[in-house]
Design an enzyme around this catalytic site. Structure first.
Site, PDB file in Angstrom:
ATOM      1  N   TYR A  71       0.809  -1.222   0.000  1.00 45.73           N
ATOM      2  CA  TYR A  71       0.000   0.000   0.000  1.00 45.73           C
ATOM      3  C   TYR A  71       0.844   1.276   0.000  1.00 45.73           C
ATOM      4  O   TYR A  71       0.334   2.354  -0.223  1.00 45.73           O
ATOM      5  CB  TYR A  71      -0.965   0.016   1.203  1.00 45.73           C
ATOM      6  CG  TYR A  71      -2.005  -1.089   1.149  1.00 45.73           C
ATOM      7  CD1 TYR A  71      -2.221  -1.805  -0.016  1.00 45.73           C
ATOM      8  CD2 TYR A  71      -2.765  -1.418   2.258  1.00 45.73           C
ATOM      9  CE1 TYR A  71      -3.155  -2.818  -0.081  1.00 45.73           C
ATOM     10  CE2 TYR A  71      -3.710  -2.429   2.208  1.00 45.73           C
ATOM     11  CZ  TYR A  71      -3.902  -3.128   1.030  1.00 45.73           C
ATOM     12  OH  TYR A  71      -4.834  -4.131   0.966  1.00 45.73           O
ATOM     13  N   ASP A 103      -2.021 -18.106   1.410  1.00 38.34           N
ATOM     14  CA  ASP A 103      -3.237 -18.671   0.805  1.00 38.34           C
ATOM     15  C   ASP A 103      -3.731 -19.867   1.614  1.00 38.34           C
ATOM     16  O   ASP A 103      -4.936 -20.045   1.833  1.00 38.34           O
ATOM     17  CB  ASP A 103      -3.018 -19.039  -0.667  1.00 38.34           C
ATOM     18  CG  ASP A 103      -1.765 -19.852  -0.910  1.00 38.34           C
ATOM     19  OD1 ASP A 103      -0.860 -19.864  -0.045  1.00 38.34           O
ATOM     20  OD2 ASP A 103      -1.670 -20.499  -1.971  1.00 38.34           O
ATOM     21  N   ASP A 139      -4.796  -7.218   5.625  1.00 38.50           N
ATOM     22  CA  ASP A 139      -6.058  -6.559   5.299  1.00 38.50           C
ATOM     23  C   ASP A 139      -7.113  -7.629   5.002  1.00 38.50           C
ATOM     24  O   ASP A 139      -8.233  -7.603   5.521  1.00 38.50           O
ATOM     25  CB  ASP A 139      -5.821  -5.664   4.065  1.00 38.50           C
ATOM     26  CG  ASP A 139      -6.942  -4.681   3.838  1.00 38.50           C
ATOM     27  OD1 ASP A 139      -7.903  -4.672   4.622  1.00 38.50           O
ATOM     28  OD2 ASP A 139      -6.862  -3.912   2.857  1.00 38.50           O
ATOM     29  N   LYS A 170       4.066 -15.277   1.418  1.00 39.27           N
ATOM     30  CA  LYS A 170       4.131 -16.084   0.191  1.00 39.27           C
ATOM     31  C   LYS A 170       5.589 -16.189  -0.237  1.00 39.27           C
ATOM     32  O   LYS A 170       6.002 -15.599  -1.238  1.00 39.27           O
ATOM     33  CB  LYS A 170       3.291 -15.412  -0.899  1.00 39.27           C
ATOM     34  CG  LYS A 170       1.798 -15.462  -0.645  1.00 39.27           C
ATOM     35  CD  LYS A 170       1.163 -16.798  -0.994  1.00 39.27           C
ATOM     36  CE  LYS A 170       1.130 -17.032  -2.482  1.00 39.27           C
ATOM     37  NZ  LYS A 170       0.590 -18.381  -2.811  1.00 39.27           N
ATOM     38  N   ASP A 186     -10.204  -9.259   7.783  1.00 40.07           N
ATOM     39  CA  ASP A 186     -11.629  -9.178   7.454  1.00 40.07           C
ATOM     40  C   ASP A 186     -12.250 -10.576   7.420  1.00 40.07           C
ATOM     41  O   ASP A 186     -13.389 -10.765   7.844  1.00 40.07           O
ATOM     42  CB  ASP A 186     -11.836  -8.498   6.097  1.00 40.07           C
ATOM     43  CG  ASP A 186     -11.951  -6.984   6.235  1.00 40.07           C
ATOM     44  OD1 ASP A 186     -11.627  -6.470   7.319  1.00 40.07           O
ATOM     45  OD2 ASP A 186     -12.363  -6.323   5.263  1.00 40.07           O
TER      46      ASP A 186
END
Ligand code: NAD
Length: 371
Positions: free
Chosen positions: A143, A227, A251, A194, A255
């Site tokens: 970001y 993942d 992020d 990852k 959620d």
């Protein structure tokens, strides 16, 4: 005797209503006496600050925030301020606090109270009693990395670029915090990245392994591909305790974890900065995950639980008041088990209450537990 200095920034919309319940709670904790007490001040932020001062937070409020042991933040924003100049929009006040105090770590607990297990989209047995903590790096990564742009190529096609960048020290400090948090809980830490396809992922894994070995080898650490972590959270969320991860994965994963617990009105959060080398205390801001809910503002309908649970996090992480934090969390569980519900979590046959009634019921339980 320790006196904790708090700055309350209620903000806009329901922020003002839910903060009243925190003030009531502070009053009760102060009246109880004991080793800890609170001094607190309030100020304007967001649209309310713009209306009074034409900025989203004043320098005076920033100074009070710098002096406080913890900032307790409500919510900002609303359609009234849609057209204010961009640099003074309500959210700018919150972003300034995060940036100026370098709040690099975002803590999002996902707690599923047994009484609300039916509200989750997962089966009751998977989520009942769930209590996990997602620790998201908040000031680096995808970001913020440069270049960040959309460019037009010679053939007229457009190309969008985001850049994921991390340095050793940025990773190290959040891993250390993850170890500290795991020690305060069940001593288990997962790091999600990852490393199979991203260079920053390789760095996250290597720095995590080295930091853990040097700083907290007694913490049970597992590195997990991000993942797979998303999948495991749905398959068997209770296998996790603390999950630490970068800004982008954090992020998404926070959620995902949050939604297992039911409603937006239930979710607290904390944003922590680096510890002061002299005092050992970290700058910290505590806020509910939800916004200012303009659709229900001013009607006494808002669920104050996310706000009250955010205050409980302040007690746990900024004030070393774990017993009081536990008492607040237990009080929330108790009133829910007793069938009290604000409109957002209402179920058939239970008792519908407003903001104040819910706040008072929780506070009554806290008083009883601490007396
Ligand atoms: P929101 O979280 O304010 O509301 C979404 C929905 O959830 C609404 O229907 C609302 O009534 C409900 N809701 C939220 N909190 C609740 C609570 N405690 N009790 C009962 N119901 C609750 O999100 P939004 O509608 O997308 O945004 C409204 C404003 O809030 C916007 O101006 C937005 O920019 C701002 N916002 C601020 C923050 C913040 O201050 N950190 C976060 C998100 C949104």
């Amino acid at each position: 005797m320790t006196t904790h200095k708090l700055l309350l920034l209620p903000g806009d919309g329901i922020g003002v209503e839910i903060m009243r319940e925190v003030e009531r709670l502070i009053g009760v904790l102060n009246a109880k006496g004991g080793e800890n007490s609170f001094e607190y001040d309030s100020d304007l932020v967001g649209g309310a600050a713009y209306d009074a001062h034409k900025v989203s937070i004043t320098e005076e409020a920033m100074k009070k925030a710098a002096d406080a042991d913890a900032i307790i933040f409500g919510a900002v924003g609303g359609p009234k301020w849609d057209d204010v100049p961009y640099e003074h929009r309500p959210e700018a006040g919150l972003l300034r606090l995060r940036k100026d105090f370098d709040l690099f770590a975002n803590l999002r607990p996902a707690i599923c109270y047994p009484a609300l297990a039916e509200a989750s989209s997962l089966k009751r047995e998977l989520v009942e009693g769930l209590d996990i903590l997602i620790l998201r790096e908040l000031t680096g990564g995808t970001y913020f990395g440069e270049p960040k742009e959309v460019v037009t190529l010679e053939n007229g096609e457009k190309r969008g670029v985001d850049t994921t960048v991390y340095t050793t020290s940025e990773i190290e400090r959040v891993i250390k915090l993850g170890c500290d948090l795991a020690k305060k809980r069940s001593n288990k830490l997962h790091m999600a990245a990852k490393w199979n396809v991203m260079k920053t992922g390789v760095l996250w894994r290597d720095v995590t392994v080295a930091t853990h070995k040097a700083y907290a080898p007694d913490v049970q650490l597992e590195n997990i591909l991000a993942d797979n972590c998303a999948m495991q959270l749905i398959r068997n969320p209770k296998q996790f305790d603390v999950i630490v991860t970068d800004n982008l994965f954090g992020d998404v994963l926070s959620d995902e974890a949050a939604m297992m617990t039911g409603s937006l009105g239930m979710l607290p959060s904390a944003s922590l900065g680096a510890a002061d080398p002299k005092t050992g205390r970290a700058k910290a801001l505590y806020e509910p995950v939800h916004g200012s809910a303009p659709d229900i503002a001013g009607q006494g309908l808002a669920n104050p639980i996310a706000m009250i649970a955010s205050f409980a996090m302040a007690l746990r992480y900024s004030c070393d008041m774990a017993a009081e934090a536990d008492a607040i969390e237990a009080a929330i569980a108790k009133v829910l088990a007793d069938g009290l519900r604000t409109a957002d979590i209402m179920q058939n046959g239970l008792t519908k209450v407003g903001t104040e009634e819910m706040g008072k019921a929780i506070i009554k339980e806290v008083e009883a537990a601490l007396s």
